[in-house]
Design an enzyme around this catalytic site. Structure first.
Site, PDB file in Angstrom:
ATOM      1  N   TYR A 154       0.841  -1.217   0.000  1.00 46.90           N
ATOM      2  CA  TYR A 154       0.000   0.000   0.000  1.00 46.90           C
ATOM      3  C   TYR A 154       0.872   1.261   0.000  1.00 46.90           C
ATOM      4  O   TYR A 154       0.606   2.221  -0.735  1.00 46.90           O
ATOM      5  CB  TYR A 154      -0.891  -0.050   1.239  1.00 46.90           C
ATOM      6  CG  TYR A 154      -1.927   1.040   1.361  1.00 46.90           C
ATOM      7  CD1 TYR A 154      -3.199   0.888   0.800  1.00 46.90           C
ATOM      8  CD2 TYR A 154      -1.666   2.208   2.081  1.00 46.90           C
ATOM      9  CE1 TYR A 154      -4.171   1.877   0.947  1.00 46.90           C
ATOM     10  CE2 TYR A 154      -2.620   3.198   2.229  1.00 46.90           C
ATOM     11  CZ  TYR A 154      -3.881   3.021   1.667  1.00 46.90           C
ATOM     12  OH  TYR A 154      -4.850   4.005   1.821  1.00 46.90           O
ATOM     13  N   LYS A 158       0.772   4.044  -2.889  1.00 47.54           N
ATOM     14  CA  LYS A 158       0.359   5.426  -2.589  1.00 47.54           C
ATOM     15  C   LYS A 158       1.497   6.424  -2.807  1.00 47.54           C
ATOM     16  O   LYS A 158       1.246   7.587  -3.134  1.00 47.54           O
ATOM     17  CB  LYS A 158      -0.191   5.506  -1.161  1.00 47.54           C
ATOM     18  CG  LYS A 158      -1.525   4.753  -0.972  1.00 47.54           C
ATOM     19  CD  LYS A 158      -2.630   5.321  -1.850  1.00 47.54           C
ATOM     20  CE  LYS A 158      -3.993   4.722  -1.544  1.00 47.54           C
ATOM     21  NZ  LYS A 158      -5.063   5.257  -2.396  1.00 47.54           N
TER      22      LYS A 158
END
Ligand code: CAA
Ligand code: NAP
Length: 247
Positions: A154, A158
């Site tokens: 993640y 991101k």
């Protein structure tokens, strides 16, 4: 004001709902893009209508799948007209310490949270440039800025969202199209409610404001970046995390 057409991915999730509402309050026509397997679409539309948001236009597509996105965006344009404001908001987590993380967890998060930006943005960016106006707003995360144990997938995706934002901002700057990212801290949505309560409590305790963000606080920031008067802001990442982390 000129009424613009906004498309929000992950529209029926926690942040997506608030983003749709804030864009509608700002006077925009809103296309609510949802996952084809989401089975509460009708209930969500009814809830929005009851809350005074009668004009959302639902379209279905899997942001991780280019063919599905192409069909969804064609449907959106047919129903709402050309997309002026794109909010890349759909996303997932699949948290695990890296030592135990499976390749499938890596692929799922990278495809949904990062490759989706290629799939969706590709359908609108050149057309925005041709028309000489556009707003692309990408939802990153504080964990893409600072990194987070248990989220190598993640955090990578991101952080990638921020790099994509900065590169595309440069490409489109002369064309009247701005490209910005928002990096929210922990927001009260189902994504965060999946964290074990004792771990979540520790996270909230570490936030100087000692609370989670409200989805509408992020929705308001999206509406701000979508505004005519945000036309000189591009390539930026708006950190909004209750003081958890500064770059
Ligand atoms: N830093 C370093 N090490 C840590 C750590 C941390 N913050 N947290 C746990 N560890 C270590 C422990 O000390 C333990 O080490 P040992 O095995 O050496 O004792 C080990 O990690 C525990 O690993 P497990 O795999 O057994 O842990 P688990 O499976 O029970 O939990 C986890 C792992 C699911 C990642 C859990 O730690 C967790 O949920 N952490 C929070 C992750 C997080 O913040 N996710 C955000 C989700 S919401 C979101 O992403 C939205 C957004 O943008 C903000
Ligand atoms: P959420 O409530 O779980 O919403 C996520 C939405 O994305 C859901 O509607 C989900 O649909 C949709 N989605 C997931 N995979 C998709 C796919 N392949 N195709 C189309 N739609 C898909 O979580 P949220 O908190 O609102 O998250 C929204 C965004 O904010 C995400 O990008 C997230 O990473 C980011 N963010 C969240 C936080 C936070 O603390 N909550 C903080 C920073 C950034 P289904 O449920 O039907 O799968």
């Amino acid at each position: 004001m000129t009424q613009r057409v906004a498309l929000v991915t992950g529209a029926m999730g926690g942040l997506g709902t608030a983003i749709c509402q804030e864009l509608a309050k700002a006077g925009h026509k809103v296309v609510a893009a949802y996952h084809p397997q989401f089975d509460n679409k009708d209930a969500w539309m009814q809830e929005q209508e009851a809350a005074g948001f009668k004009d959302f236009i639902p379209v279905a597509g899997d942001v991780a799948d280019l063919a599905s996105v192409q069909a969804m965006m064609a449907d959106a344009e047919a129903k709402a007209g050309a997309i002026d404001i794109l909010v890349n908001n759909a996303g997932i987590t699949s948290d695990k310490m890296f030592a135990k993380m499976e390749r499938e967890q890596w692929d799922a998060v990278i495809n949904t949270n990062l490759s989706s930006l290629f799939n969706v943005t590709k359908q609108v960016s050149a057309k925005m440039a041709e028309r000489g106006w556009g707003r692309i707003i990408n939802i990153s995360s504080v964990n893409g800025v600072k990194g987070q144990a248990g989220q190598a997938n993640y955090s990578a995706a991101k952080a990638g969202v921020i790099g994509f934002t900065k590169a595309l901002a440069q490409e489109l700057a002369k064309k009247g199209v701005t490209v910005n990212a928002i990096a929210p801290g922990y927001v009260a949505t189902k994504m965060v409610m999946k964290i074990k309560p004792e771990i979540l409590q520790g996270i909230v305790d570490s936030v100087p404001m000692k609370r989670l963000a409200k989805p509408e606080e992020v929705g308001f920031a999206v509406a701000f970046l979508a505004d005519e008067l945000s036309g000189f802001t591009t390539g930026a990442t708006l950190n909004m995390n209750g003081g958890l982390y500064y770059q």
